[in-house]
Design an enzyme around this catalytic site. Structure first.
Site, PDB file in Angstrom:
ATOM      1  N   ARG A 101      43.077  47.388  35.996  1.00  0.00           N
ATOM      2  CA  ARG A 101      42.333  45.996  34.949  1.00  0.00           C
ATOM      3  C   ARG A 101      42.902  47.172  33.900  1.00  0.00           C
ATOM      4  NH1 ARG A 101      41.109  41.033  33.846  1.00  0.00           N
ATOM      5  NH2 ARG A 101      38.877  41.026  33.817  1.00  0.00           N
ATOM      6  N   THR A 387      46.477  33.603  34.636  1.00  0.00           N
ATOM      7  CA  THR A 387      46.864  34.624  35.599  1.00  0.00           C
ATOM      8  C   THR A 387      47.508  34.308  36.100  1.00  0.00           C
ATOM      9  OG1 THR A 387      44.510  35.622  35.286  1.00  0.00           O
ATOM     10  CG2 THR A 387      46.080  35.884  37.144  1.00  0.00           C
ATOM     11  N   THR A 405      47.415  39.741  35.762  1.00  0.00           N
ATOM     12  CA  THR A 405      46.925  38.630  34.271  1.00  0.00           C
ATOM     13  C   THR A 405      47.588  38.928  32.657  1.00  0.00           C
ATOM     14  OG1 THR A 405      45.334  37.923  33.582  1.00  0.00           O
ATOM     15  CG2 THR A 405      45.094  39.493  34.245  1.00  0.00           C
ATOM     16  N   ASP A 427      37.131  38.864  28.918  1.00  0.00           N
ATOM     17  CA  ASP A 427      36.451  38.291  30.315  1.00  0.00           C
ATOM     18  C   ASP A 427      34.361  39.133  30.125  1.00  0.00           C
ATOM     19  OD1 ASP A 427      37.845  37.081  31.218  1.00  0.00           O
ATOM     20  OD2 ASP A 427      38.693  39.047  32.155  1.00  0.00           O
ATOM     21  N   SER A 451      36.495  40.885  36.655  1.00  0.00           N
ATOM     22  CA  SER A 451      37.447  39.603  36.329  1.00  0.00           C
ATOM     23  C   SER A 451      37.272  39.009  37.708  1.00  0.00           C
ATOM     24  CB  SER A 451      38.841  40.817  37.528  1.00  0.00           C
ATOM     25  OG  SER A 451      39.842  39.748  37.949  1.00  0.00           O
ATOM     26  N   GLY A 473      44.156  31.735  37.749  1.00  0.00           N
ATOM     27  CA  GLY A 473      42.767  30.873  37.608  1.00  0.00           C
ATOM     28  C   GLY A 473      41.547  30.646  36.884  1.00  0.00           C
ATOM     29  N   GLY A 474      41.485  31.928  36.452  1.00  0.00           N
ATOM     30  CA  GLY A 474      39.942  32.381  35.839  1.00  0.00           C
ATOM     31  C   GLY A 474      39.462  32.089  37.209  1.00  0.00           C
TER      32      GLY A 474
END
Length: 568
Positions: A101, A387, A405, A427, A451, A473-474
């Site tokens: 991340r 993503t 992503t 985010d 996330s 898709g978030g």
């Protein structure tokens, strides 16, 4: 002061429930399956991974090649300008996870996404430019995974992506649609505008051949010199300089931020749903805890008997989401900065108690977090987007589920080296505290934003691998994965049919029905059960999976996407 206080609270966490279920036996032969397989959101990326399997590469090698190819052919969603999470299952059932991340620049502060008036910035204002860019983690993740589980040479993994970037690839309809919808990021950078738009600023049509020589050169350099060429070389300095130049205030990125990035091994998060062991990524991802919460809260209900056409089944699914997301919003964040009570949140007794709050004939008046053992407040943040996800299983039994992503379409809009840089820092919660209580997912220098990514491995009651799955898709990602697992485990659907199931998304008091799906016919019944706010909308759905059937692999891709599963 707050940061030091929260760090002082943090304690080692027993994140995995895996020990409660026996691991499968070791493979008795070099080959567990008749063939390897890759499922990805773009067929050219899936083919890149399959090519590596054919050359004798491991599932890890193929996953890296797939990620690199997606940098070329799916620039709006993922790639080396962003980050990801890698979940690996060995043939012996051992689970490993790597956190790639992105991190905030060291100088970032909790007020990063507040305007001069102290209010959250509009989402697109926050996204476009340097303020939203985190230090990319995908290449550090790839290098770490390759060092531990790679079979082919590092440079060999880059060959398919280099070929696509150098020789050209055909722009898909989906890619064109993104370029047309998001010119504020797609054409924000002069390099992106020149690559994907014509002289009049019109997005290239579907079917256009795109060549990206700058990206080909970047990939060739990293292939020769290793991931260090990205983080410590001229490219890292270019990224830091471009991001800093487009950051109006609050913590500009530095070359030291890039050079200091490290991917981290994290303990896997595992739980048991109806005798199936389900393992995924822990914090800073909320994916595994949310998927497990949705599922285990539903264990008291006979979802199999209700079936996929029952409005009660979808009502129960909606109510379980509401409870799971209430806990997610309050507690999930970077565990290096705040204590995250993961083991408590996935405890079966706790989740079964949460499940008893759900009634089959009515809705909860309000879905509240279930634990009050930490003083903090839920945060405000715009919805996640974008993503890409891909899964790989090789013949020897290694399985990889990897979500990658750059966040929104074309990320921050900034390009360097032929690729887009992420906007992952959006985010974070835009509001750092509420009513005097800190928000777990607030911004801090060096911190990783929460996330929703949920790369997942599933093992059957006999301990053997049965499914590798994940989604893009978030914030809908945990719901997509949980829906697929209910379809696969409870409704005994073939994996392609499980991925084709409609999606109902209800993280709060509003139920969102996938527009055009068969769930639209259930809206009156759901309203009678007490769901007062129901809306129809297009949802960013994109799931990929591989199911195991003896020695055979059954791959599938979301029918809403351009994805495909390809055997080696």
């Amino acid at each position: 002061m707050l940061q030091r206080f929260l760090l002082g609270l943090a304690a080692p966490l027993a994140l995995s429930a895996c020990a409660s279920v026996p691991a499968p036996p070791s493979a008795s032969s070099p080959s567990l399956y008749d063939t390897g397989m890759v499922s990805a959101a773009d067929p050219r990326a899936a083919e890149a991974g399959a090519e590596i399997l054919r050359k004798g590469g491991s599932a890890t090698d193929a996953a890296i090649a797939t990620m690199l190819a997606l940098t070329v052919v799916e620039p709006q969603s993922s790639g080396i300008g962003g980050g990801g999470f890698y979940v690996r299952g060995g043939a012996d059932g051992a689970i490993e996870t790597i956190d790639g991340r992105e991190t905030a620049p060291a100088a970032a502060t909790p007020r990063r996404f507040l305007g001069a008036d102290g209010k959250p910035l509009p989402f697109r204002t926050a996204v476009i430019g340097g303020r939203s860019v985190g230090v990319p983690g995908n290449l550090a993740l790839a290098a770490k995974a390759h060092a531990e589980h790679g079979k082919l040479a590092w440079a060999a993994l880059f060959a398919p992506a280099i070929r696509l970037a150098r020789d050209g690839w055909v722009l898909s309809q989906r890619g064109h649609d993104f370029l047309q919808r998001q010119p504020d990021t797609g054409a924000h950078d002069a390099a992106g505008k020149a690559l994907f738009y014509d002289a009049a600023g019109v997005a290239l049509p579907a079917g256009a051949r795109v060549r990206n020589p700058a990206l080909a050169r970047t990939l060739e350099t990293i292939a020769r010199q290793g991931a260090g060429a990205f983080y410590q070389g001229p490219l890292g300095r270019e990224i830091a300089g471009k991001v800093a130049a487009e950051t109006p205030d609050d913590g500009r990125m530095s070359a030291a931020d890039i050079a200091g990035y490290a991917a981290k091994e994290r303990p896997p998060v595992c739980g048991v749903y109806r005798a199936y062991r389900i393992c995924g990524m822990g914090p800073p991802s909320s994916g595994a805890t949310t998927v497990l919460a949705i599922l285990i809260q539903l264990e008291p209900f006979d979802m199999a008997a209700l079936g996929p056409d029952s409005p009660v089944a979808w009502h129960l699914f909606a109510e379980s989401q509401r409870l799971a997301y209430a806990d997610r919003d309050l507690y999930l964040a970077d565990p290096d900065f705040v204590p995250v009570p993961v083991q408590s949140l996935i405890d079966p007794e706790y989740l079964h108690a949460r499940g008893r709050l759900i009634a089959p004939d009515r809705t909860l008046p309000q879905a509240l977090p279930g634990r009050r053992d930490l003083a903090r407040a839920p945060g405000f943040g715009p919805p996640e987007n974008g993503t890409s996800h891909f899964v790989v299983v090789d013949r020897a039994g290694e399985a990889v589920s990897y979500t990658s992503t750059i966040e929104s379409a074309f990320g921050s809009g900034i390009m360097a080296g032929g690729f887009y840089l992420n906007n992952e820092l959006t985010d974070f919660s835009f509001v750092p505290e509420q009513n005097g209580a800190a928000v777990a997912n607030g911004v801090w220098g060096g911190k990783r934003p929460r996330s929703s990514m949920a790369p997942t491995l599933v093992y059957g009651p006999d301990g053997k691998l049965v499914l590798v799955v994940g989604a893009a898709g978030g914030a809908t990602i945990p719901v997509q994965v949980a829906r697929a697992l209910i379809g696969f485990i409870d409704w005994r659907l073939p994996i392609a049919d499980a991925l084709a199931l409609p999606v109902l998304y209800s993280p709060g008091d509003t139920v969102t029905i996938e527009q055009g799906s068969k769930l639209e016919a259930l809206i009156p019944a759901l309203a009678k059960l007490g769901h007062a706010a129901i809306r129809k909308a297009e949802l960013p759905l994109k799931t990929n999976a591989i199911a195991v059937k003896g020695r055979a692999l059954d791959g599938a891709a979301d029918p809403r996407s351009e994805g495909r599963a390809i055997s080696q």
